[in-house]
Design a protein around this motif. Structure first.
Motif, PDB file in Angstrom:
ATOM      1  N   LEU A   1       0.815  -1.219   0.000  1.00 21.58           N
ATOM      2  CA  LEU A   1       0.000   0.000   0.000  1.00 21.58           C
ATOM      3  C   LEU A   1       0.846   1.266   0.000  1.00 21.58           C
ATOM      4  N   ASP A   2       2.146   1.134   0.285  1.00 23.48           N
ATOM      5  CA  ASP A   2       3.050   2.290   0.235  1.00 23.48           C
ATOM      6  C   ASP A   2       3.426   2.657  -1.203  1.00 23.48           C
ATOM      7  N   LEU A   3       3.089   1.773  -2.157  1.00 15.81           N
ATOM      8  CA  LEU A   3       3.462   1.975  -3.546  1.00 15.81           C
ATOM      9  C   LEU A   3       2.279   2.476  -4.368  1.00 15.81           C
ATOM     10  N   PRO A   4       2.537   3.125  -5.515  1.00 17.06           N
ATOM     11  CA  PRO A   4       1.450   3.460  -6.442  1.00 17.06           C
ATOM     12  C   PRO A   4       0.748   2.180  -6.886  1.00 17.06           C
ATOM     13  N   ALA A   5      -0.530   2.253  -7.184  1.00 15.13           N
ATOM     14  CA  ALA A   5      -1.326   1.066  -7.501  1.00 15.13           C
ATOM     15  C   ALA A   5      -0.712   0.228  -8.616  1.00 15.13           C
ATOM     16  N   GLU A   6      -0.139   0.895  -9.634  1.00 15.63           N
ATOM     17  CA  GLU A   6       0.394   0.153 -10.779  1.00 15.63           C
ATOM     18  C   GLU A   6       1.665  -0.625 -10.442  1.00 15.63           C
ATOM     19  N   GLN A   7       2.278  -0.361  -9.272  1.00 11.53           N
ATOM     20  CA  GLN A   7       3.503  -1.058  -8.884  1.00 11.53           C
ATOM     21  C   GLN A   7       3.261  -2.132  -7.821  1.00 11.53           C
ATOM     22  N   ARG A   8       2.047  -2.277  -7.392  1.00  8.68           N
ATOM     23  CA  ARG A   8       1.745  -3.227  -6.319  1.00  8.68           C
ATOM     24  C   ARG A   8       1.641  -4.652  -6.847  1.00  8.68           C
ATOM     25  N   LEU A   9       2.447  -5.538  -6.292  1.00 11.29           N
ATOM     26  CA  LEU A   9       2.457  -6.926  -6.739  1.00 11.29           C
ATOM     27  C   LEU A   9       2.930  -7.840  -5.612  1.00 11.29           C
ATOM     28  N   ILE A  10       2.202  -8.918  -5.409  1.00 18.16           N
ATOM     29  CA  ILE A  10       2.581  -9.950  -4.441  1.00 18.16           C
ATOM     30  C   ILE A  10       2.668 -11.280  -5.182  1.00 18.16           C
ATOM     31  N   ARG A  11       3.784 -11.989  -4.997  1.00 13.24           N
ATOM     32  CA  ARG A  11       3.950 -13.314  -5.578  1.00 13.24           C
ATOM     33  C   ARG A  11       3.937 -14.358  -4.461  1.00 13.24           C
ATOM     34  N   VAL A  12       3.139 -15.398  -4.658  1.00 11.61           N
ATOM     35  CA  VAL A  12       3.016 -16.479  -3.676  1.00 11.61           C
ATOM     36  C   VAL A  12       3.320 -17.805  -4.360  1.00 11.61           C
ATOM     37  N   TYR A  13       4.181 -18.586  -3.745  1.00 13.23           N
ATOM     38  CA  TYR A  13       4.492 -19.906  -4.280  1.00 13.23           C
ATOM     39  C   TYR A  13       4.542 -20.912  -3.134  1.00 13.23           C
ATOM     40  N   MET A  14       3.849 -22.042  -3.300  1.00 15.10           N
ATOM     41  CA  MET A  14       3.864 -23.108  -2.304  1.00 15.10           C
ATOM     42  C   MET A  14       3.895 -24.455  -3.021  1.00 15.10           C
ATOM     43  N   ASP A  15       4.803 -25.325  -2.598  1.00 14.78           N
ATOM     44  CA  ASP A  15       4.873 -26.671  -3.163  1.00 14.78           C
ATOM     45  C   ASP A  15       5.817 -27.507  -2.309  1.00 14.78           C
ATOM     46  N   MET A  16       5.887 -28.779  -2.613  1.00 13.55           N
ATOM     47  CA  MET A  16       6.757 -29.672  -1.863  1.00 13.55           C
ATOM     48  C   MET A  16       8.179 -29.628  -2.401  1.00 13.55           C
ATOM     49  N   LYS A  17       9.144 -29.648  -1.502  1.00 12.52           N
ATOM     50  CA  LYS A  17      10.551 -29.857  -1.837  1.00 12.52           C
ATOM     51  C   LYS A  17      11.000 -31.062  -1.039  1.00 12.52           C
ATOM     52  N   ASN A  18      11.050 -32.195  -1.726  1.00 12.90           N
ATOM     53  CA  ASN A  18      11.290 -33.478  -1.054  1.00 12.90           C
ATOM     54  C   ASN A  18      10.205 -33.704  -0.010  1.00 12.90           C
ATOM     55  N   THR A  19      10.561 -33.771   1.274  1.00 17.88           N
ATOM     56  CA  THR A  19       9.555 -34.032   2.307  1.00 17.88           C
ATOM     57  C   THR A  19       9.180 -32.764   3.062  1.00 17.88           C
ATOM     58  N   GLN A  20       9.509 -31.603   2.517  1.00 21.61           N
ATOM     59  CA  GLN A  20       9.212 -30.345   3.189  1.00 21.61           C
ATOM     60  C   GLN A  20       8.300 -29.467   2.342  1.00 21.61           C
TER      61      GLN A  20
END
Length: 220
Positions: free
Chosen positions: A136-155
């Motif tokens: 929210l501190d950024l201009p609207a056109e610069q706002r971006l969130i990346r989310v990644y979730m998956d398994m890495k071996n047993t974690q």
């Protein structure tokens, strides 16, 4: 020191309870939108039948385009394989988008977790709240969130990245400093406490105009 520690634990517990209630409120808001769209479904069908009866196929196509756009605002956008995680992720994505924050998410949980789903949702909720506040501190056109979730071996691997103003954040007592108030600080402490209790790993990095948190949680 013991009294101070108990006071801090009490404050964190109170904040966490408030956070959980907020999460449930966000999920309920999302489901309320879905129920509202379903309630209007019959009216939409009747309207398109009327256009079709008059042979106004252009109007039918235009109506379908509008419905498609409307449905995208309430449709479940993430299906991880874990229902509780789906609920918190989708509610937070909906919240972020309502504040003009673009979210790119790729999340999979293909295995049964051996720890509490509530712990995972507390981690995800806090990470998302932190990323939303920073965005929210950024201009609207610069706002971006990346989310990644998956398994890495047993974690289970979790990664959250949000863009920042470009200034590299500084650490204080091993944590990146924040100006977002005590609730935000408790969120960071809570994440670390859960990861430590689950014998996981957490890393935070601030560089190149982005802030990234990476977490590994054992699932066996």
């Amino acid at each position: 020191m013991g009294v101070l520690s108990k006071k801090i634990d009490k404050q964190i517990s109170a904040y966490q309870q408030e956070l959980i209630e907020t999460h449930y409120a966000e999920v309920e808001n999302m489901y309320r939108q879905i129920r509202g769209w379903r309630h209007d479904y019959r009216n939409h069908i009747q309207a398109m039948k009327a256009y079709a009866a008059n042979g106004d196929w252009e109007a039918v196509c235009r109506y379908l385009d509008e419905l498609d756009t409307d449905l995208n605002t309430v449709d479940t956008v993430i299906k991880t394989g874990n229902p509780m995680t789906d609920a918190i992720l989708n509610s937070k994505i909906s919240l972020a988008r309502s504040r003009d924050i673009q979210v790119i998410a790729d999340a999979q949980i293909p295995v049964k977790l051996n720890f509490s789903e509530l712990d995972l949702c507390c981690i995800i909720g806090n990470l998302f709240d932190n990323a939303i506040e920073a965005s929210l501190d950024l201009p609207a056109e610069q706002r971006l969130i990346r989310v990644y979730m998956d398994m890495k071996n047993t974690q289970l691997y979790i990664s959250f990245t949000n863009f920042t103003s470009g200034k590299k954040l500084k650490k204080q007592n091993g944590l990146f400093s924040t100006t977002k108030g005590e609730g935000h600080g408790f969120g960071l402490v809570r994440i670390d406490a859960i990861v430590e209790r689950l014998q996981g790993y957490i890393s935070r990095n601030s560089e190149d105009g982005a802030f990234t948190t990476e977490i590994l949680l054992p699932t066996m």
